[in-house]
Design an enzyme around this catalytic site. Sequence first.
Site, PDB file in Angstrom:
ATOM      1  N   ARG A  60      34.385  37.606  34.438  1.00 57.01           N
ATOM      2  CA  ARG A  60      35.090  37.881  33.177  1.00 57.01           C
ATOM      3  C   ARG A  60      36.225  36.883  32.994  1.00 57.01           C
ATOM      4  NH1 ARG A  60      39.020  42.925  34.842  1.00 57.01           N
ATOM      5  NH2 ARG A  60      39.059  42.386  37.028  1.00 57.01           N
ATOM      6  N   GLY A  93      32.160  41.349  30.986  1.00 61.11           N
ATOM      7  CA  GLY A  93      33.043  40.192  30.893  1.00 61.11           C
ATOM      8  C   GLY A  93      34.359  40.475  30.179  1.00 61.11           C
ATOM      9  N   ARG A 143      45.961  33.117  32.438  1.00 60.55           N
ATOM     10  CA  ARG A 143      46.760  32.972  33.657  1.00 60.55           C
ATOM     11  C   ARG A 143      46.675  31.551  34.193  1.00 60.55           C
ATOM     12  NH1 ARG A 143      43.430  36.500  38.201  1.00 60.55           N
ATOM     13  NH2 ARG A 143      41.433  35.474  37.867  1.00 60.55           N
ATOM     14  N   ASP A 219      37.565  37.373  48.199  1.00 63.68           N
ATOM     15  CA  ASP A 219      37.481  36.701  46.897  1.00 63.68           C
ATOM     16  C   ASP A 219      38.784  36.834  46.116  1.00 63.68           C
ATOM     17  OD1 ASP A 219      36.260  39.423  47.021  1.00 63.68           O
ATOM     18  OD2 ASP A 219      36.425  39.284  44.848  1.00 63.68           O
ATOM     19  N   ASN A 220      39.704  37.625  46.635  1.00 69.05           N
ATOM     20  CA  ASN A 220      41.006  37.765  45.982  1.00 69.05           C
ATOM     21  C   ASN A 220      42.113  37.108  46.797  1.00 69.05           C
ATOM     22  OD1 ASN A 220      39.856  39.177  43.880  1.00 69.05           O
ATOM     23  ND2 ASN A 220      40.242  41.178  44.788  1.00 69.05           N
ATOM     24  N   ASP A 229      44.946  37.982  41.442  1.00 67.46           N
ATOM     25  CA  ASP A 229      44.112  39.131  41.085  1.00 67.46           C
ATOM     26  C   ASP A 229      44.878  40.451  41.212  1.00 67.46           C
ATOM     27  OD1 ASP A 229      42.156  37.470  40.359  1.00 67.46           O
ATOM     28  OD2 ASP A 229      40.617  38.228  41.710  1.00 67.46           O
TER      29      ASP A 229
HETATM   30  P1  AMP Z   1      37.999  41.957  40.936  1.00 67.41           P
HETATM   31  O1  AMP Z   1      37.889  43.374  41.349  1.00 67.41           O
HETATM   32  O2  AMP Z   1      38.750  41.767  39.662  1.00 67.41           O
HETATM   33  O3  AMP Z   1      38.495  41.062  42.013  1.00 67.41           O
HETATM   34  O4  AMP Z   1      36.518  41.500  40.585  1.00 67.41           O
HETATM   35  C1  AMP Z   1      35.464  41.424  41.504  1.00 67.41           C
HETATM   36  C2  AMP Z   1      34.290  40.742  40.843  1.00 67.41           C
HETATM   37  O5  AMP Z   1      33.795  41.533  39.772  1.00 67.41           O
HETATM   38  C3  AMP Z   1      34.587  39.378  40.261  1.00 67.41           C
HETATM   39  O6  AMP Z   1      33.484  38.530  40.491  1.00 67.41           O
HETATM   40  C4  AMP Z   1      34.763  39.669  38.800  1.00 67.41           C
HETATM   41  O7  AMP Z   1      34.495  38.559  37.986  1.00 67.41           O
HETATM   42  C5  AMP Z   1      33.742  40.766  38.576  1.00 67.41           C
HETATM   43  N1  AMP Z   1      34.086  41.598  37.413  1.00 67.41           N
HETATM   44  C6  AMP Z   1      35.091  42.487  37.314  1.00 67.41           C
HETATM   45  N2  AMP Z   1      35.123  43.063  36.100  1.00 67.41           N
HETATM   46  C7  AMP Z   1      34.103  42.537  35.395  1.00 67.41           C
HETATM   47  C8  AMP Z   1      33.609  42.716  34.075  1.00 67.41           C
HETATM   48  N3  AMP Z   1      34.184  43.568  33.226  1.00 67.41           N
HETATM   49  N4  AMP Z   1      32.533  41.995  33.697  1.00 67.41           N
HETATM   50  C9  AMP Z   1      31.959  41.115  34.552  1.00 67.41           C
HETATM   51  N5  AMP Z   1      32.356  40.916  35.797  1.00 67.41           N
HETATM   52  C10 AMP Z   1      33.436  41.600  36.238  1.00 67.41           C
HETATM   53 MG    MG Z   2      39.002  39.229  41.955  1.00 63.95          MG
END
Ligand code: AMP
Ligand code: MG
Length: 466
Positions: A60, A93, A143, A219-220, A229
């Site tokens: 996203r 996204g 960001r 990944d964070n 993140d």
């Molecule tokens: P996060 O929890 O923000 O670190 O996200 C973990 C993964 O999930 C990352 O690859 C993000 O891009 C993906 N992700 C989180 N929210 C969405 C969303 N609404 N649509 C697509 N991918 C998402």
């Molecule tokens: Mg992340």
Amino acid sequence: MVCFNRDLARDLGLDADMLDSEYGAAVFAGNEIPEGADPLAMVYSGHQFGMFNPQLGDGRALLLGEVVGRDGLGYGIQLKGSGRTVFSRNGDGRAPLGPVLREYLVSEAMHRLGVPTTRALAVVTTGDSVFRERALPGGIITRVARSFVRVGTFEFYARRGNIEAVSALADHVIRRNYPDLDGMERPYLALLEKVIGRQASLIAQWMQLGFIHGVMNTDNMSVAGETIDYGPCAFMDQFNFQQVFSSIDHQGRYAYCNQPYIALWNLTRLAECLALILDDDREKAVEQATEALEKFIPRYEVAWLQGMRAKCGLGETPGQAGEDHKKLIGDLLDLMANSRADYTLSFFHLSSLGSREGPEDEAFTGQFGTPGPAGEWLARWRDSLRGQSLDDRERRDRMRRVNPLYIPRTHLIEAAIRAAEDAGDFSEFHAFHAVLRNPHERQPGKERYQMPPAPEEVVLETFCGT
Ligand code: AMP
Ligand code: MG
């Protein structure tokens, strides 16, 4: 456009007047691609709660491009919540406005608190609904980071055995973030050591502020050593070593007290990737990586103690006095934990106390359920101060600079989000943001923002906002 960070735009060498406009709103909404930009979504893997996920990526987020700031350093500018990419998997996204506002407030506050972090350049609303448990207004945050490369980015290529890509990525990170390492005899080992050092001091800063990231997946974790993140993150009100807020962290993997060890766990994953290119001899590579990792906890402990001493106004003293300081600080934290003292206010009030007992002591001891033990602790603290050469006023000034009065407390963030999401009222968001720009100075009339939550305002659980 909900807000636009003019100061940051200027620091980045961008034309703030041009962007503070309809045109800017279109850029920050992803509807208009600025001249010279070449947007891309980046792939990465990651260990999420310890489990390897071979493909994540910017699901996203969209990297608009990079600029060179007025400080001569490179910065990536990224939209988050702008819609689907090839890495969206089953996601939409999109981002709800709430988490976008939270990231803006917390990341900018972290910057003002002196913590390395991604910055926030702008927030826009999309006018569309985002469907989660219910329909929510959509938002996009722009960001800025010194790098969006994560530990998980290395893992993506390493897991596929693509050694060429691992070294190309390492070369890129060195060029972009650690140019001093270029041309060294062992640049990749030096890179690993640098990232370890940056993370050690970053996590120490989090701990000193009572900050809980909440989702320290690989990944964070940024290779630039910036906080990245902002999801279920939170600052503690009442001190608790085991504190967890994230609704999905059932086992407390990312609890406050675990953060340094989780950082080491993540850095071990990075070391495994870099081990592929450290040395032609596999055994030697593992040896070098292990040696580098063994430096993490000692470095963290040095950074932690240094920062905690500063918070307590205790000067550098070698030998026995150093151990005494450690004990004194540890005892204060135990005392806070036992009486559920407010972490931020306890340190803030300590910063105002003189080297002799006085009526102001009550502001500090009053943070603890029973003031007796806190008073005894103060007496020991004053004993430690006596041996120091530092002038009392200078000590207090220095303490205030590391003990903020205003932090982005979760209940205040929630209130700002509620007003914005439910009523389209951004006044609370802006007012809070203004207070957080100056976290260390007492601001008359802003007492509300320093207060811990009333019982009915306490937020027990935080959410990723995905
Ligand atoms: P996060 O929890 O923000 O670190 O996200 C973990 C993964 O999930 C990352 O690859 C993000 O891009 C993906 N992700 C989180 N929210 C969405 C969303 N609404 N649509 C697509 N991918 C998402
Ligand atoms: Mg992340």
